[in-house]
Write a protein that holds these residues in place. Sequence first.
Motif, PDB file in Angstrom:
ATOM      1  N   LEU A 111       3.432  -7.804  28.174  1.00  0.00           N
ATOM      2  CA  LEU A 111       4.461  -7.204  29.410  1.00  0.00           C
ATOM      3  C   LEU A 111       5.165  -8.293  29.970  1.00  0.00           C
ATOM      4  N   GLU A 112       4.501  -9.422  30.045  1.00  0.00           N
ATOM      5  CA  GLU A 112       5.183 -10.743  30.996  1.00  0.00           C
ATOM      6  C   GLU A 112       4.513 -11.901  30.344  1.00  0.00           C
ATOM      7  N   ILE A 113       5.382 -12.909  30.434  1.00  0.00           N
ATOM      8  CA  ILE A 113       4.667 -14.478  30.080  1.00  0.00           C
ATOM      9  C   ILE A 113       5.022 -15.162  31.368  1.00  0.00           C
ATOM     10  N   GLY A 114       4.234 -15.723  31.999  1.00  0.00           N
ATOM     11  CA  GLY A 114       4.443 -16.350  33.068  1.00  0.00           C
ATOM     12  C   GLY A 114       4.943 -17.823  32.967  1.00  0.00           C
ATOM     13  N   ALA A 115       5.501 -18.054  33.836  1.00  0.00           N
ATOM     14  CA  ALA A 115       6.752 -19.320  33.921  1.00  0.00           C
ATOM     15  C   ALA A 115       6.002 -20.332  33.369  1.00  0.00           C
ATOM     16  N   ASP A 150       1.638 -16.904  37.127  1.00  0.00           N
ATOM     17  CA  ASP A 150       2.572 -17.921  36.308  1.00  0.00           C
ATOM     18  C   ASP A 150       1.957 -18.702  35.064  1.00  0.00           C
ATOM     19  N   ILE A 151       0.783 -18.773  35.092  1.00  0.00           N
ATOM     20  CA  ILE A 151      -0.064 -19.556  33.831  1.00  0.00           C
ATOM     21  C   ILE A 151      -0.624 -18.574  32.904  1.00  0.00           C
ATOM     22  N   SER A 152      -0.255 -17.290  33.017  1.00  0.00           N
ATOM     23  CA  SER A 152      -0.915 -16.127  32.114  1.00  0.00           C
ATOM     24  C   SER A 152      -0.020 -15.377  31.354  1.00  0.00           C
ATOM     25  N   VAL A 153      -0.418 -14.949  30.184  1.00  0.00           N
ATOM     26  CA  VAL A 153       0.285 -13.851  29.516  1.00  0.00           C
ATOM     27  C   VAL A 153      -0.134 -12.692  29.906  1.00  0.00           C
ATOM     28  N   ILE A 154       0.428 -11.806  30.497  1.00  0.00           N
ATOM     29  CA  ILE A 154       0.102 -10.496  31.010  1.00  0.00           C
ATOM     30  C   ILE A 154       0.200  -9.285  30.001  1.00  0.00           C
ATOM     31  N   HIS A 155      -0.975  -8.649  29.843  1.00  0.00           N
ATOM     32  CA  HIS A 155      -0.749  -7.689  28.795  1.00  0.00           C
ATOM     33  C   HIS A 155      -1.534  -6.322  29.171  1.00  0.00           C
ATOM     34  N   ARG A 156      -1.152  -5.207  28.207  1.00  0.00           N
ATOM     35  CA  ARG A 156      -1.848  -3.849  28.503  1.00  0.00           C
ATOM     36  C   ARG A 156      -2.471  -3.662  27.073  1.00  0.00           C
ATOM     37  N   PHE A 157      -3.856  -3.116  27.475  1.00  0.00           N
ATOM     38  CA  PHE A 157      -4.614  -2.670  26.043  1.00  0.00           C
ATOM     39  C   PHE A 157      -4.013  -1.388  25.753  1.00  0.00           C
ATOM     40  N   GLU A 158      -3.905  -1.115  24.355  1.00  0.00           N
ATOM     41  CA  GLU A 158      -3.740   0.292  23.938  1.00  0.00           C
ATOM     42  C   GLU A 158      -5.039   1.049  23.840  1.00  0.00           C
ATOM     43  N   GLU A 159      -6.043   0.422  23.731  1.00  0.00           N
ATOM     44  CA  GLU A 159      -7.433   1.010  24.201  1.00  0.00           C
ATOM     45  C   GLU A 159      -8.421   0.065  24.476  1.00  0.00           C
ATOM     46  N   GLN A 160      -9.519   0.431  25.270  1.00  0.00           N
ATOM     47  CA  GLN A 160     -10.414  -0.296  25.979  1.00  0.00           C
ATOM     48  C   GLN A 160     -11.211  -1.264  24.817  1.00  0.00           C
ATOM     49  N   PRO A 161     -11.460  -2.573  24.768  1.00  0.00           N
ATOM     50  CA  PRO A 161     -12.181  -3.088  23.956  1.00  0.00           C
ATOM     51  C   PRO A 161     -13.661  -3.117  24.382  1.00  0.00           C
ATOM     52  N   LYS A 162     -14.510  -3.346  23.315  1.00  0.00           N
ATOM     53  CA  LYS A 162     -16.012  -3.377  23.452  1.00  0.00           C
ATOM     54  C   LYS A 162     -16.626  -4.371  22.401  1.00  0.00           C
ATOM     55  N   ASP A 163     -16.855  -5.289  23.000  1.00  0.00           N
ATOM     56  CA  ASP A 163     -17.430  -6.423  22.076  1.00  0.00           C
ATOM     57  C   ASP A 163     -16.643  -6.876  20.959  1.00  0.00           C
ATOM     58  N   ALA A 164     -15.374  -7.164  21.335  1.00  0.00           N
ATOM     59  CA  ALA A 164     -14.134  -7.355  20.332  1.00  0.00           C
ATOM     60  C   ALA A 164     -14.146  -8.662  19.964  1.00  0.00           C
ATOM     61  N   LEU A 165     -14.761  -9.483  20.675  1.00  0.00           N
ATOM     62  CA  LEU A 165     -14.783 -11.072  20.562  1.00  0.00           C
ATOM     63  C   LEU A 165     -15.898 -11.617  19.636  1.00  0.00           C
ATOM     64  N   GLU A 166     -15.770 -11.896  18.465  1.00  0.00           N
ATOM     65  CA  GLU A 166     -16.922 -12.693  17.820  1.00  0.00           C
ATOM     66  C   GLU A 166     -16.731 -13.637  16.887  1.00  0.00           C
ATOM     67  N   PHE A 167     -17.442 -14.435  16.257  1.00  0.00           N
ATOM     68  CA  PHE A 167     -17.234 -15.490  15.349  1.00  0.00           C
ATOM     69  C   PHE A 167     -16.582 -14.795  14.060  1.00  0.00           C
ATOM     70  N   GLY A 168     -15.590 -15.215  13.596  1.00  0.00           N
ATOM     71  CA  GLY A 168     -14.962 -14.989  12.204  1.00  0.00           C
ATOM     72  C   GLY A 168     -13.960 -14.137  12.455  1.00  0.00           C
ATOM     73  N   LYS A 169     -13.765 -13.006  13.547  1.00  0.00           N
ATOM     74  CA  LYS A 169     -12.654 -12.126  13.530  1.00  0.00           C
ATOM     75  C   LYS A 169     -11.539 -13.027  13.829  1.00  0.00           C
ATOM     76  N   ILE A 170     -10.405 -12.261  13.526  1.00  0.00           N
ATOM     77  CA  ILE A 170      -9.080 -12.623  13.734  1.00  0.00           C
ATOM     78  C   ILE A 170      -8.346 -12.057  14.614  1.00  0.00           C
ATOM     79  N   ILE A 171      -7.495 -13.212  15.305  1.00  0.00           N
ATOM     80  CA  ILE A 171      -6.577 -12.818  16.349  1.00  0.00           C
ATOM     81  C   ILE A 171      -5.012 -12.940  15.884  1.00  0.00           C
ATOM     82  N   VAL A 172      -4.317 -11.983  16.085  1.00  0.00           N
ATOM     83  CA  VAL A 172      -3.131 -12.271  15.482  1.00  0.00           C
ATOM     84  C   VAL A 172      -1.910 -12.106  16.724  1.00  0.00           C
TER      85      VAL A 172
END
Length: 118
Positions: free
Chosen positions: A7-11, A35-57
């Motif tokens: 939604l927004e990229i901090g300055a 100002d230091i953050s990339v502000i975003h909105r989830f399309e759907e709420q995550p649950k334990d989405a972050l784990e070793f080996g997963k890909i972030i695009v």
Amino acid sequence: MIKMNILEIGALVPDFEEENLLVLFNETVPPELRDISVIHRFEEQPKDALEFGKIIVIGGREYTIQKVGEEANSNFESLGHLSIYFKDDKEEEILPGAVLVTPSDFPILKEGDSIQVK
């Protein structure tokens, strides 16, 4: 797959490229961190989405999660907050609310783009 829309990229976000650090927050971002953050909105709420080996695009580039801090998933789920370290040194220490990804190339970000975890 988890998808977030930027939604927004901090300055000050570009200033953190030298540190290879990207800070994400949802729309509840505290004013002092906006100002230091990339502000975003989830399309759907995550649950334990972050784990070793997963890909972030981000910006059309794929990054592989190498380390996940012990508070990263709970902060990501409740606040949309995540610190992403882009480092090739997989032994680097990270904060509890962070992930370390490879490669170390900092992404190109644009408002309206999406970030995905798959």
